[in-house]
Design a protein around this motif. Structure first.
Motif, PDB file in Angstrom:
ATOM      1  N   ALA A 421       0.825  -1.213   0.000  1.00 60.14           N
ATOM      2  CA  ALA A 421       0.000   0.000   0.000  1.00 60.14           C
ATOM      3  C   ALA A 421       0.856   1.258   0.000  1.00 60.14           C
ATOM      4  CB  ALA A 421      -0.928  -0.005   1.213  1.00 60.14           C
ATOM      5  N   ALA A 422       2.032   1.189   0.637  1.00 58.22           N
ATOM      6  CA  ALA A 422       2.915   2.358   0.733  1.00 58.22           C
ATOM      7  C   ALA A 422       3.892   2.463  -0.428  1.00 58.22           C
ATOM      8  CB  ALA A 422       3.692   2.303   2.045  1.00 58.22           C
ATOM      9  N   ASN A 423       3.897   1.474  -1.313  1.00 61.12           N
ATOM     10  CA  ASN A 423       4.836   1.490  -2.436  1.00 61.12           C
ATOM     11  C   ASN A 423       4.620   2.753  -3.279  1.00 61.12           C
ATOM     12  OD1 ASN A 423       6.227   0.915  -4.958  1.00 61.12           O
ATOM     13  ND2 ASN A 423       6.253  -1.218  -4.310  1.00 61.12           N
ATOM     14  N   PRO A 424       5.680   3.526  -3.530  1.00 57.47           N
ATOM     15  CA  PRO A 424       5.501   4.761  -4.302  1.00 57.47           C
ATOM     16  C   PRO A 424       5.026   4.528  -5.730  1.00 57.47           C
ATOM     17  CG  PRO A 424       7.841   4.296  -3.915  1.00 57.47           C
ATOM     18  CD  PRO A 424       7.067   3.359  -3.056  1.00 57.47           C
ATOM     19  N   ASP A 425       5.199   3.330  -6.228  1.00 62.51           N
ATOM     20  CA  ASP A 425       4.697   2.969  -7.554  1.00 62.51           C
ATOM     21  C   ASP A 425       3.335   2.304  -7.385  1.00 62.51           C
ATOM     22  OD1 ASP A 425       4.131   1.975 -10.049  1.00 62.51           O
ATOM     23  OD2 ASP A 425       6.076   1.012 -10.351  1.00 62.51           O
ATOM     24  N   GLY A 426       2.284   3.025  -7.758  1.00 65.66           N
ATOM     25  CA  GLY A 426       0.931   2.505  -7.569  1.00 65.66           C
ATOM     26  C   GLY A 426       0.669   1.212  -8.308  1.00 65.66           C
ATOM     27  N   THR A 427       1.390   0.961  -9.403  1.00 63.10           N
ATOM     28  CA  THR A 427       1.175  -0.281 -10.152  1.00 63.10           C
ATOM     29  C   THR A 427       1.694  -1.490  -9.389  1.00 63.10           C
ATOM     30  OG1 THR A 427       3.300  -0.152 -11.341  1.00 63.10           O
ATOM     31  CG2 THR A 427       1.415   0.989 -12.320  1.00 63.10           C
ATOM     32  N   LYS A 428       2.526  -1.263  -8.374  1.00 65.68           N
ATOM     33  CA  LYS A 428       3.082  -2.364  -7.587  1.00 65.68           C
ATOM     34  C   LYS A 428       2.229  -2.692  -6.369  1.00 65.68           C
ATOM     35  CE  LYS A 428       6.934  -2.917  -9.978  1.00 65.68           C
ATOM     36  NZ  LYS A 428       6.703  -1.937 -11.060  1.00 65.68           N
ATOM     37  N   ARG A 429       1.123  -1.980  -6.205  1.00 65.67           N
ATOM     38  CA  ARG A 429       0.251  -2.287  -5.071  1.00 65.67           C
ATOM     39  C   ARG A 429      -0.538  -3.560  -5.363  1.00 65.67           C
ATOM     40  NH1 ARG A 429      -3.894   1.445  -1.435  1.00 65.67           N
ATOM     41  NH2 ARG A 429      -4.486  -0.299  -0.111  1.00 65.67           N
ATOM     42  N   ASP A 430      -0.698  -4.412  -4.341  1.00 64.66           N
ATOM     43  CA  ASP A 430      -1.323  -5.710  -4.552  1.00 64.66           C
ATOM     44  C   ASP A 430      -2.837  -5.616  -4.740  1.00 64.66           C
ATOM     45  OD1 ASP A 430      -1.726  -4.970  -1.919  1.00 64.66           O
ATOM     46  OD2 ASP A 430      -0.627  -6.653  -1.050  1.00 64.66           O
ATOM     47  N   GLN A 431      -3.510  -4.841  -3.900  1.00 67.24           N
ATOM     48  CA  GLN A 431      -4.964  -4.672  -3.955  1.00 67.24           C
ATOM     49  C   GLN A 431      -5.302  -3.407  -3.173  1.00 67.24           C
ATOM     50  OE1 GLN A 431      -6.317  -5.098  -0.719  1.00 67.24           O
ATOM     51  NE2 GLN A 431      -4.268  -5.673  -0.049  1.00 67.24           N
ATOM     52  N   PHE A 432      -6.567  -2.981  -3.257  1.00 68.29           N
ATOM     53  CA  PHE A 432      -6.934  -1.679  -2.689  1.00 68.29           C
ATOM     54  C   PHE A 432      -8.004  -1.782  -1.603  1.00 68.29           C
ATOM     55  CE2 PHE A 432      -4.595  -0.706  -6.373  1.00 68.29           C
ATOM     56  CZ  PHE A 432      -4.083   0.565  -6.214  1.00 68.29           C
ATOM     57  N   THR A 433      -8.181  -2.983  -1.054  1.00 69.47           N
ATOM     58  CA  THR A 433      -9.269  -3.247  -0.129  1.00 69.47           C
ATOM     59  C   THR A 433      -9.152  -2.480   1.189  1.00 69.47           C
ATOM     60  OG1 THR A 433      -9.453  -5.437  -1.111  1.00 69.47           O
ATOM     61  CG2 THR A 433     -10.529  -5.122   1.000  1.00 69.47           C
ATOM     62  N   PHE A 434      -7.937  -2.156   1.623  1.00 71.51           N
ATOM     63  CA  PHE A 434      -7.754  -1.494   2.916  1.00 71.51           C
ATOM     64  C   PHE A 434      -7.776   0.030   2.822  1.00 71.51           C
ATOM     65  CE2 PHE A 434      -6.091  -5.717   3.716  1.00 71.51           C
ATOM     66  CZ  PHE A 434      -6.570  -5.991   4.987  1.00 71.51           C
ATOM     67  N   GLY A 435      -8.109   0.592   1.657  1.00 73.34           N
ATOM     68  CA  GLY A 435      -8.172   2.034   1.538  1.00 73.34           C
ATOM     69  C   GLY A 435      -6.829   2.632   1.171  1.00 73.34           C
ATOM     70  N   ALA A 436      -6.715   3.957   1.339  1.00 74.78           N
ATOM     71  CA  ALA A 436      -5.514   4.657   0.891  1.00 74.78           C
ATOM     72  C   ALA A 436      -5.298   5.922   1.710  1.00 74.78           C
ATOM     73  CB  ALA A 436      -5.626   4.997  -0.595  1.00 74.78           C
ATOM     74  N   GLY A 437      -4.088   6.465   1.599  1.00 78.26           N
ATOM     75  CA  GLY A 437      -3.771   7.725   2.250  1.00 78.26           C
ATOM     76  C   GLY A 437      -3.824   7.625   3.758  1.00 78.26           C
ATOM     77  N   ARG A 438      -4.123   8.741   4.390  1.00 74.92           N
ATOM     78  CA  ARG A 438      -4.163   8.783   5.858  1.00 74.92           C
ATOM     79  C   ARG A 438      -5.374   8.059   6.425  1.00 74.92           C
ATOM     80  NH1 ARG A 438      -2.112  15.112   6.839  1.00 74.92           N
ATOM     81  NH2 ARG A 438      -0.266  14.885   5.516  1.00 74.92           N
ATOM     82  N   ARG A 439      -6.307   7.707   5.547  1.00 75.07           N
ATOM     83  CA  ARG A 439      -7.500   6.977   5.988  1.00 75.07           C
ATOM     84  C   ARG A 439      -7.356   5.469   5.785  1.00 75.07           C
ATOM     85  NH1 ARG A 439     -11.831   9.647   8.824  1.00 75.07           N
ATOM     86  NH2 ARG A 439     -11.694  11.839   8.274  1.00 75.07           N
ATOM     87  N   ILE A 440      -6.173   4.995   5.424  1.00 79.94           N
ATOM     88  CA  ILE A 440      -6.001   3.556   5.231  1.00 79.94           C
ATOM     89  C   ILE A 440      -6.317   2.831   6.538  1.00 79.94           C
ATOM     90  CG2 ILE A 440      -3.550   3.484   5.850  1.00 79.94           C
ATOM     91  CD1 ILE A 440      -3.219   1.499   3.461  1.00 79.94           C
ATOM     92  N   CYS A 441      -6.865   1.634   6.426  1.00 78.87           N
ATOM     93  CA  CYS A 441      -7.274   0.872   7.610  1.00 78.87           C
ATOM     94  C   CYS A 441      -6.073   0.616   8.521  1.00 78.87           C
ATOM     95  CB  CYS A 441      -7.898  -0.455   7.190  1.00 78.87           C
ATOM     96  SG  CYS A 441      -8.299  -1.543   8.576  1.00 78.87           S
TER      97      CYS A 441
END
Length: 540
Positions: A421-441
């Motif tokens: 989720a913290a990877n600076p390359d968004g294409t390397k993120r595995d999935q988006f289920t936990f949210g993003a940014g400061r509101r990430i789970c």
């Protein structure tokens, strides 16, 4: 004079009519989107069921960033990894707010629910407290809790396999109550656990669409008397029941803390902070209660989806069990120490989160605190911003054949969920289920361990096969039939869960029997001595 007055009145009325008719129209510099109607905008196109499918269709038609005009409000939908990274992550100082949610936050939650709380000092203080409970260091120390609850889950599946959903739910709930309140939920029949799951389902479904959305998007509707507005009345009733549950939990923990009888947990720290920072009992009850809510629901829903995937993809189950045999063997169950060597199991966890995201449209929208420009389009101040999780997880450019459960997608991905989720390359993120940014789970670290242990140990102990109907025909669930609401799961389905061998069945029973004797009071089934301190550190 009379003529001038009449002309002025006519001009004023005309201006009001024009302004009224402009409501619902999309300004030219906004992101594109479906055609609007005067006043209502796109409200007439908002689905009452399976909203994620319509949001995915619009993403294909209008691109990775599109807008919906919902009465007096604007919603911007982000449907690509790049857009989420660029806005919710890189510009998190602007995109961590929440849109006004009158039904969800005001009426259903008394302005107390951390999930929907506006970005500001109050939210940051609550988040800081929660981070102390759930950060990566603390998460490692909760493994003894997870191991014990996992052992009971496996035993319960052994003796009552048809109730596997109940056992999965108790597993996630008991872990969360232990971390937050210092006591565990020993049976699924626990009345308070039932109320929690049922209440949150009602809350999630109420706040997704329908009259609740209309009241949010047309504020003048809030003036309708409660006697004529079933939605507002129902929302207040939900809040009354929910607050009573959360308050009961908090006051019990507070009393035990004052008496020195509480087991190490988050509420110990909450009690100290309450005295220091003058936090009300209402606030404390909702901070702890919504932690319980989040930790109980999402983990259990993902494990339930994993069981469904094993019914639909038996070859995946075979491959996963082969890896467990090779790495762990048949004499013992997998532990967290095995995780680095069980990459296919880790991949099954990641694929479960991608294939069946519980926060299917990002749970609750973000909001932007000032006008912002992105790729030539204006995202206006106070616009709701949706993390379109389903569409990103199902993007065939990221994941070919996205509705196929294929753990092989992640065999070369050795990141933790949080690292991805913290990877600076968004294409390397595995999935988006936990949210993003400061509101990430904030529970992402604990959830990853609970899911790994759940998947690895279920597959070590059991085979998962389709149940049969009265004619002996296998019952195959439909993976596209989901519950409704902003947090969802597969519709209930049966499964045949059987021990892989008699020796494994005996091992499951023996491990649970020994855990009870060593750790639990025989009368209450509560921890005698917990192995974790109140700030998450393991005791020596």
């Amino acid at each position: 004079m009379k003529t001038i007055t009449a002309v002025s009145l006519l001009a004023g009325v005309t201006l009001l009519v024009v302004r009224f008719l402009m409501v619902g129209r999309r300004p030219k510099n906004y992101p594109p989107g479906p055609p609007t109607l005067p006043v209502i905008g796109n409200l007439h196109q908002m689905p009452s069921k399976d909203a994620h499918l319509q949001f995915e269709k619009w993403a294909r038609e209008y691109g990775p960033v599109y807008s919906l005009i919902l009465g007096t409000k604007t919603m911007v939908v982000l449907s690509s990894d790049k857009a989420v990274k660029d806005l919710l992550d890189k510009k998190s100082s602007l995109y961590s707010h929440r849109p006004e949610m009158y039904i969800g936050q005001n009426l259903c939650s008394g302005n107390l629910r951390v999930l929907m709380m506006p970005y500001g000092p109050r939210w940051r203080n609550s988040r800081k407290l929660v981070h102390g409970l759930l950060n990566v260091s603390a998460a490692k120390s909760y493994v003894p809790y997870q191991m014990l609850e996992n052992k009971q889950m496996l035993h319960d599946m052994l003796v009552q396999p048809d109730r596997f959903l109940h056992h999965i739910r108790r597993y996630s709930n008991a872990l969360t109550t232990t971390m937050v309140f210092g006591w565990r939920t020993p049976t699924y029949e626990d009345e308070k656990m039932q109320q929690l799951f049922d209440g949150f389902s009602e809350f999630a479904e109420l706040n997704q669409t329908g009259m609740a959305a209309l009241i949010d998007f047309f504020p003048f509707l809030r003036r309708i008397p409660e006697s004529l507005s079933k939605t507002q009345k129902y929302a207040k009733e939900l809040h009354k029941k929910e607050k009573a549950l959360y308050m009961q939990h908090w006051l019990r923990a507070k009393k035990e803390t004052q008496e020195g009888t509480i087991k190490p947990c988050f509420c110990e720290e909450m009690f100290k902070v309450q005295k220091k920072e003058d936090i009300s009992d209402d606030q404390a009850a909702y901070i702890t209660g919504t932690l319980l809510e989040a930790g109980s629901d999402t983990t259990s829903s993902t494990l339930y989806a994993f069981v469904q995937a094993m019914l639909l993809y038996p070859k995946v189950q075979e491959k996963a069990q082969e890896e467990i045999e090779r790495v762990v063997g048949s004499d013992r169950m997998p532990t967290m120490e095995d995780e680095p060597n069980l990459q296919y199991i880790r991949s099954c966890v990641k694929e479960s989160l991608r294939w069946m995201p519980t926060t299917i449209l990002g749970a609750v929208p973000h909001a932007v605190t000032q006008d912002d420009w992105y790729e030539g389009y204006l995202i206006p101040k106070n616009a709701g911003v949706v993390n379109n999780v389903w569409s990103i997880n199902m993007d065939p450019r990221r994941h070919p054949n996205p509705r196929v459960f294929e753990p092989e997608r992640y065999m070369n991905d050795f990141q933790s969920l949080a690292d991805a989720a913290a990877n600076p390359d968004g294409t390397k993120r595995d999935q988006f289920t936990f949210g993003a940014g400061r509101r990430i789970c904030p529970g992402i670290h604990v959830a990853e361990r609970s899911l790994f242990l759940g998947v690895a140990r279920i597959l070590w102990a059991f085979n998962i096969e389709p149940a049969s109907d009265e004619n002996g025909k296998p019952i195959i669930p439909d993976p596209d039939k989901l519950t409704q609401g902003f947090v969802c799961m597969p519709e209930e389905f049966p499964a045949k869960i059987t021990p892989r061998s008699q020796a494994r069945a005996e091992k499951v029973a023996q491990d649970w029997r020994e855990a009870q004797e060593e750790c639990l009071d025989p009368a209450t089934q509560q921890w005698i001595v917990t192995p974790v301190s109140s700030r998450g550190g393991a005791k020596a």
